[in-house]
Scaffold this motif. Sequence first.
Motif, PDB file in Angstrom:
ATOM      1  N   CYS A 184      -1.522  11.482  -4.456  1.00 37.85           N
ATOM      2  CA  CYS A 184      -1.636   9.992  -4.173  1.00 37.85           C
ATOM      3  C   CYS A 184      -0.863   9.172  -4.913  1.00 37.85           C
ATOM      4  O   CYS A 184      -0.206   8.022  -4.451  1.00 37.85           O
ATOM      5  CB  CYS A 184      -3.064   9.747  -3.948  1.00 37.85           C
ATOM      6  SG  CYS A 184      -4.271  10.277  -2.803  1.00 37.85           S
TER       7      CYS A 184
ATOM      8  N   GLU B  40       0.119   6.008  -2.645  1.00 38.05           N
ATOM      9  CA  GLU B  40      -0.970   5.766  -1.519  1.00 38.05           C
ATOM     10  C   GLU B  40      -2.397   5.477  -1.919  1.00 38.05           C
ATOM     11  O   GLU B  40      -3.224   5.412  -1.346  1.00 38.05           O
ATOM     12  CB  GLU B  40      -1.376   7.203  -0.762  1.00 38.05           C
ATOM     13  CG  GLU B  40      -0.050   7.682   0.041  1.00 38.05           C
ATOM     14  CD  GLU B  40       0.134   6.735   1.276  1.00 38.05           C
ATOM     15  OE1 GLU B  40      -0.893   5.946   1.695  1.00 38.05           O
ATOM     16  OE2 GLU B  40       1.101   6.728   2.238  1.00 38.05           O
TER      17      GLU B  40
ATOM     18  N   ARG C  77      -3.630   2.712  -3.363  1.00 34.42           N
ATOM     19  CA  ARG C  77      -4.180   1.438  -2.699  1.00 34.42           C
ATOM     20  C   ARG C  77      -4.495   1.652  -1.314  1.00 34.42           C
ATOM     21  O   ARG C  77      -5.748   1.035  -0.999  1.00 34.42           O
ATOM     22  CB  ARG C  77      -3.115   0.192  -2.606  1.00 34.42           C
ATOM     23  CG  ARG C  77      -3.575  -1.180  -2.213  1.00 34.42           C
ATOM     24  CD  ARG C  77      -2.299  -1.981  -1.886  1.00 34.42           C
ATOM     25  NE  ARG C  77      -2.454  -3.308  -1.814  1.00 34.42           N
ATOM     26  CZ  ARG C  77      -1.908  -4.442  -1.237  1.00 34.42           C
ATOM     27  NH1 ARG C  77      -0.602  -4.227  -1.556  1.00 34.42           N
ATOM     28  NH2 ARG C  77      -2.398  -5.376  -0.540  1.00 34.42           N
ATOM     29  N   ASN C  78      -3.918   2.273  -0.183  1.00 34.64           N
ATOM     30  CA  ASN C  78      -4.568   2.631   0.973  1.00 34.64           C
ATOM     31  C   ASN C  78      -5.785   3.429   0.734  1.00 34.64           C
ATOM     32  O   ASN C  78      -6.661   3.139   1.423  1.00 34.64           O
ATOM     33  CB  ASN C  78      -3.625   3.466   1.841  1.00 34.64           C
ATOM     34  CG  ASN C  78      -2.462   2.644   2.194  1.00 34.64           C
ATOM     35  OD1 ASN C  78      -2.365   1.423   2.047  1.00 34.64           O
ATOM     36  ND2 ASN C  78      -1.452   3.165   2.922  1.00 34.64           N
TER      37      ASN C  78
ATOM     38  N   LYS D 133      -8.787   1.014  -0.351  1.00 28.76           N
ATOM     39  CA  LYS D 133      -8.827   0.152   0.645  1.00 28.76           C
ATOM     40  C   LYS D 133      -9.588   0.755   2.041  1.00 28.76           C
ATOM     41  O   LYS D 133     -10.859   0.275   2.548  1.00 28.76           O
ATOM     42  CB  LYS D 133      -7.623  -0.406   1.361  1.00 28.76           C
ATOM     43  CG  LYS D 133      -7.745  -1.719   2.308  1.00 28.76           C
ATOM     44  CD  LYS D 133      -6.531  -2.296   2.694  1.00 28.76           C
ATOM     45  CE  LYS D 133      -6.825  -3.472   3.524  1.00 28.76           C
ATOM     46  NZ  LYS D 133      -5.413  -4.339   3.520  1.00 28.76           N
ATOM     47  N   GLU D 134      -9.329   1.972   2.315  1.00 33.61           N
ATOM     48  CA  GLU D 134     -10.024   2.703   3.422  1.00 33.61           C
ATOM     49  C   GLU D 134     -11.477   3.012   2.828  1.00 33.61           C
ATOM     50  O   GLU D 134     -12.260   2.724   3.657  1.00 33.61           O
ATOM     51  CB  GLU D 134      -9.380   3.988   3.673  1.00 33.61           C
ATOM     52  CG  GLU D 134     -10.289   5.039   4.535  1.00 33.61           C
ATOM     53  CD  GLU D 134      -9.359   6.434   4.782  1.00 33.61           C
ATOM     54  OE1 GLU D 134      -9.760   7.029   5.634  1.00 33.61           O
ATOM     55  OE2 GLU D 134      -8.539   6.619   3.990  1.00 33.61           O
TER      56      GLU D 134
ATOM     57  N   SER E 289      -4.545   2.221  14.006  1.00 32.77           N
ATOM     58  CA  SER E 289      -4.356   3.702  14.066  1.00 32.77           C
ATOM     59  C   SER E 289      -4.888   4.326  15.385  1.00 32.77           C
ATOM     60  O   SER E 289      -5.305   5.474  15.292  1.00 32.77           O
ATOM     61  CB  SER E 289      -4.563   4.429  12.946  1.00 32.77           C
ATOM     62  OG  SER E 289      -4.179   5.659  12.934  1.00 32.77           O
TER      63      SER E 289
ATOM     64  N   ASN F  45      -7.311   4.880   7.286  1.00 35.47           N
ATOM     65  CA  ASN F  45      -6.315   4.975   6.313  1.00 35.47           C
ATOM     66  C   ASN F  45      -5.250   3.749   6.104  1.00 35.47           C
ATOM     67  O   ASN F  45      -5.087   2.963   5.120  1.00 35.47           O
ATOM     68  CB  ASN F  45      -5.503   6.106   6.161  1.00 35.47           C
ATOM     69  CG  ASN F  45      -4.640   6.310   5.212  1.00 35.47           C
ATOM     70  OD1 ASN F  45      -3.320   6.275   5.203  1.00 35.47           O
ATOM     71  ND2 ASN F  45      -4.946   6.417   3.895  1.00 35.47           N
ATOM     72  N   ILE F  46      -4.933   3.008   7.467  1.00 32.91           N
ATOM     73  CA  ILE F  46      -4.241   2.022   7.614  1.00 32.91           C
ATOM     74  C   ILE F  46      -4.651   0.716   8.281  1.00 32.91           C
ATOM     75  O   ILE F  46      -4.250  -0.151   8.349  1.00 32.91           O
ATOM     76  CB  ILE F  46      -2.839   2.209   8.218  1.00 32.91           C
ATOM     77  CG1 ILE F  46      -3.139   2.674   9.701  1.00 32.91           C
ATOM     78  CG2 ILE F  46      -1.841   3.438   7.651  1.00 32.91           C
ATOM     79  CD1 ILE F  46      -1.704   2.763  10.552  1.00 32.91           C
TER      80      ILE F  46
ATOM     81  N   THR G  57      -7.007  -2.663   8.337  1.00 30.20           N
ATOM     82  CA  THR G  57      -6.707  -3.819   7.633  1.00 30.20           C
ATOM     83  C   THR G  57      -7.790  -5.067   7.797  1.00 30.20           C
ATOM     84  O   THR G  57      -8.183  -4.852   8.989  1.00 30.20           O
ATOM     85  CB  THR G  57      -5.442  -4.454   7.523  1.00 30.20           C
ATOM     86  OG1 THR G  57      -5.102  -5.374   6.409  1.00 30.20           O
ATOM     87  CG2 THR G  57      -4.918  -5.161   8.597  1.00 30.20           C
TER      88      THR G  57
ATOM     89  N   THR H  30       2.491  -6.919   8.522  1.00 28.08           N
ATOM     90  CA  THR H  30       3.196  -5.391   7.994  1.00 28.08           C
ATOM     91  C   THR H  30       3.247  -4.651   9.471  1.00 28.08           C
ATOM     92  O   THR H  30       2.282  -4.422  10.217  1.00 28.08           O
ATOM     93  CB  THR H  30       2.246  -4.737   6.989  1.00 28.08           C
ATOM     94  OG1 THR H  30       1.604  -5.680   6.089  1.00 28.08           O
ATOM     95  CG2 THR H  30       2.933  -3.652   6.569  1.00 28.08           C
TER      96      THR H  30
ATOM     97  N   ALA I   4       2.809  -1.224  10.594  1.00 26.14           N
ATOM     98  CA  ALA I   4       1.924  -0.044  10.313  1.00 26.14           C
ATOM     99  C   ALA I   4       1.316   0.517  11.503  1.00 26.14           C
ATOM    100  O   ALA I   4       0.904  -0.074  12.291  1.00 26.14           O
ATOM    101  CB  ALA I   4       0.762  -0.738   9.244  1.00 26.14           C
TER     102      ALA I   4
END
Length: 377
Positions: free
Chosen positions: A42, A47, A49-50, A53-54, A129, A149-150, A152, A162, A164
Motif C-alpha cells: 500500500c 494507496e 490514503r484510499n 478513506k474507504e 465504482s 476503494n474509490i 468519495t 478527479t 476515477a
Amino acid sequence: VTFDHFEILRAIGKGSFGKVCVVQKTDTKKMYAMKYMNKQKCVERNEVRNVLKELQIMQGLEHPFLVNLWYSFQDEEDMFMVVDLLLGGDLRYHLQQNVRFQEGAVKLFICELGLALDYLQSRHIIHRSARLQSQACCLSGHVHITDFNIATTLTKDSPVTTIAGTKPYMAPEMFSSTKPTSYSFAVDWWSLGVTAYELLRSRRPFPVRSSAAPGDIARLLRTAAVPFPAAWAPGMVALLRKLLKLNPQKRFSQLKDIQSFPYLSDVNWDAVLQKRITPEFIPMKGRLNCDPAFELEEMILESKPLHKKKKRLAKKEKDTSRSNSSQASHLQKHLEMLQRDFIVFNREKARPHHDTIQETVTESGGPHREDNQNSSL
C-alpha cells in the motif's frame, strides 16, 4: 477484535494489493469476508490514503443492499476489513459463466441498487465504482454494492473533478476533453444504466475500452447510438434511455425519478427494501461462486500466505536485525504513520444490540426477515 479471533476458511478473491478470504469468528461462529491488504505494498503504491478513506466511509454506512463493514484492525504486515459475506458471487462472474439474466431479474436489481444509491446519496457519497465486479449477490439472489476503494464524499465546499473509476462504466461528464469538470451523484446512475444493459445483453451499450484516452471516450459517447434489441420490453428500454442520458441534468439520478417512472409503477418499494421479493435469479447453492484458482494461489504462490501468519510474526519478533539503508528508513517512517492513522472499528461495540443487518420498519410492514418473501414486484 484481532486476527486471532477468526478462523481462515478459504480464499475467494484478490485485488492489486489485497485478497479476500472467507472467515469464521471463533466465539460467535458467524461467517464473514475478510479483506486483507499488505501495508508495504500500500505504501509503495501510494494507496494508503484510499484505504483509510474507504475505512472512514464504510464505518458510517449500513444498508440492506451494501456490503457492510463489521470490524477493522491491523498487525505488523496487514490491514484487515471484515465485512458481510456474500457467497452468491459478483455479477461479472455470473456473466462469464454464461448466465442469461431475464428482464424481471434485472428489474429487481435496478430497484435494489437504486435504493442503495439513494442511501449513499443521502450520506453525500459518490461510489464511482458501480461495475459488475462491484455488485455481488447473497445466496438468496439479492444484489449488494461492494468496494468503496474509490468512493468519495461530495460537499458544497469541495466539488469532485478527479477521473476515477472503470472507464467503460464512467459517465460522460467525467471525461472532460479540455479542463477538469465537476460532477455529482448522476455518475453512479449512469453506471447503473450501463450494468443493467450489460446484464440483459451480455455486452455493454458503448464500445469503450479501458485503454482508451479520456478525449476519445468523450467523443465516442457523444456520437455513438445505443442499440436496443426489438425483443426488449418498451418500458425497460425507456428506463435505460433515461439512465443513459448524456446530459446529467436530464438523466435519472434520484430514487424518486425511477419510482415515478411508469415501468416501475407496480413496484412495492417497502417489500424491495425489506428483501421480501424473491429474485428471479438465485445463485447455485452448494458451489463456490468465484474462481477456485484464488485458493490455490493463496496456498502455493503467495509469498506470505495468511494461514502461516502467526508463525511468521512470531519469528519476526525474534529477528532483531534491521536494515539501515535510507530506503528502508523511509519505508519504515511511512509504515509507522500508517500504524498511527489506521482506524480500528467494531460495529458490535458501536451498536451492540443490532442484528446482522439493520432492521427496516416501515408503515406497511415489519422488520426484514429472509424467510418471508413473495414472488412479485
